[in-house]
Design a protein around this motif. Structure first.
Motif: not given
Length: 509
Positions: A69-72, A280-285, A403-416
């Motif tokens: 999910x995060x990689x693609x 960046x905030x989404x990554x932090x969350x 643009x949507x994918x970047x936000x989702x990537x921040x959430x997913x990579x941040x979670x990992x």
């Protein structure tokens, strides 16, 4: 590769009929994809027993999905821009539903893990196209704010609902229904999508295959390294090799993208300070909060003695509070602008994690867990609505998916990152507390205390459980500090937006 139909701004369809049904379909799909990262947690013991999976391989039932999910995600978002958002949304949901069916039929660990990876592929296509479909279906302003509020509630509550649904399905029907439940939902979404969603035809542009390969490989290696650090150590050779290679390949990806006309990731989307801050905030969350579900599940079941079903219901207030607050936030964002909501949300999230950091083995759910859960739920809702709006508002139709994918990537990579970083630090804190008990206690130091059925000398269990709670609270405390950092970023870096202009002014170039 090109598509046959050029798109124009006029093809960004606002004013569809059946907007309520369209939002219900998109939200159901988003909820299904998001909660699948957590719904399996409660079922893991049953899966392990049924398929005879070793403890070392069991973690990949979760991480196989997260890794794909995060990689693609970036590639998945771009396919929607190139081949059409509705078409790729249906393709992603179809892959996800089929993979869920295979997961439910799995007879061994190899089949289950491979099917989980395939689920992640489907999710990586469906998630960014779902958010982009909201942007192309609902006009900017009140309608889109309301739709984003519902979408944000599904994204934020997915973790809690997943724990609840996993407990109910595992206890009543068996672990296989944790996966089978996705099949009818996926089929309903696929059947309904052509009836209520705009076609969102793709644009006449090339698919950036070199960029797609670099981004997917780099993201996969980075996520793998973060996951591997949690199960081994940061100094492990595979961890270091994966992280270094991932960072190097992503650096090469940025260089390539800066020179391509039809780039997979147009670097121009980062030129706006408000949007970049939101990413960046989404990554932090993701880093600070999404690992909360993992630690709280362990705390409730292994220390407080909750059953899987009871633990699932213990998360129900979180989902309810987040959903209600998201509706309120979607109305406030048009009046106040995104910055005040983000400041409030990050502070609430930091406060909630701070409450969790004070939990003891003798705390109760009502006084020790529920207050922090309420604060974090309100904080996430206050953050997710302006973040999801700023991710797609003001960008052209050709870049809404990415643009949507970047936000989702921040959430997913941040979670990992959060699970790897905070999990490792929690384990180190636990082992430090167990040192007075000697080598015997060190051997039991894994992710959670030994089950209640394992006999231990008098007083030893109390010390061991206290050590684990100390590890969990250490992780919560660090997460709280990360959210404080996110607040500082919003307060001093994000520009003030005129609420009369709404979210659009936050994201124009």
């Amino acid at each position: 590769m090109t598509t046959e139909h050029p798109a124009t701004d006029q093809e960004v369809a606002h004013g569809h009929r059946h907007l309520g049904i369209a939002l219900a379909l998109i939200s159901a799909a988003q909820l299904m994809v998001v909660l699948d990262a957590s719904i399996v947690n409660v079922a893991l013991p049953s899966i392990q027993t049924s398929l005879h999976i070793s403890f070392s391989n069991l973690v990949w039932v979760i991480n196989g999905y997260t890794l794909a999910f995060g990689g693609l995600l970036l590639l998945g978002g771009r396919t929607g821009d190139v081949f059409g958002r509705r078409r790729m949304f249906m393709v992603g949901i179809g892959i996800f539903a089929f993979a869920s069916f295979l997961c439910g039929l799995a007879q061994n660990e190899a089949m289950l893990i491979a099917s989980r990876v395939l689920q992640g592929v489907g999710g990586a296509i469906a998630a960014p196209t779902a958010l982009a479909l909201i942007a192309s279906t609902f006009a900017e302003g009140k309608d889109r704010n309301r739709a984003m509020g519902v979408y944000a509630a599904m994204s934020g509550a997915g973790g809690a609902i997943g724990v609840l649904a996993g407990g109910i399905l595992t206890d009543l029907l068996g672990w296989r229904w944790v996966f089978f439940v996705n099949v009818p939902v996926g089929l309903a979404v696929i059947i309904g999508a052509p009836l209520v969603l705009g076609d969102g035809r793709g644009r006449r542009m090339r698919l950036d295959l070199p960029g797609a390969l670099l981004a997917s490989t780099g993201m996969t290696l980075l996520v793998f390294g973060l996951i591997h650090a949690g199960s081994t150590s940061w100094s492990n050779q595979w961890t270091l090799s994966s992280l270094i290679a991932g960072v190097g390949i992503l650096a090469a990806f940025i260089v390539v993208e800066s020179q391509r006309r039809d780039a997979l990731l147009p670097l121009s989307i980062f030129r706006n300070r408000a949007r970049s801050t939101s990413y960046v905030v989404m990554l932090a969350i993701g880093t600070a909060i999404f690992s909360m579900f993992y630690f709280l599940t362990l705390l409730l079941q292994d220390v407080f003695g909750f059953s899987p079903l009871t633990a699932g219901f213990a998360f129900l207030p979180f989902a309810v509070i987040l959903s209600v607050t998201a509706g309120v936030a979607s109305k406030l964002v048009g009046r106040l602008g995104p910055k005040p909501l983000l400041m409030i949300g990050t502070l609430l999230g930091a406060s909630g994690l701070g409450v969790f950091s004070m939990v003891t083995p003798t705390s109760s759910w009502l006084t020790g867990i529920l207050p922090g859960m309420a604060l974090v739920a309100m904080g996430m809702a206050m953050c997710f609505v302006p973040l999801t709006l700023s991710a797609v508002a003001g960008v052209g139709p050709e870049t809404q998916g990415i643009a949507s994918a970047v936000l989702n990537s921040g959430q997913q990579v941040g979670g990992s990152l959060g699970l790897a970083l905070l999990g490792t630090l929690a384990l180190q804190a636990t082992r430090d507390r167990l040192k007075p008990l000697g080598n015997a206690a060190a051997k039991v130091a894994g992710a959670a205390p030994p089950p209640k059925s394992v006999p231990l000398p008098p007083g030893v269990r109390t010390v061991i459980e206290g050590a684990y709670v100390h590890g969990y609270t250490t992780a919560f405390g660090i997460g709280s500090l990360i959210m404080v950092g996110a607040f500082v970023l919003v307060a001093f870096v994000m520009p003030r937006i005129d609420p009369k202009d709404g979210p659009k002014s936050a994201t124009t170039h």
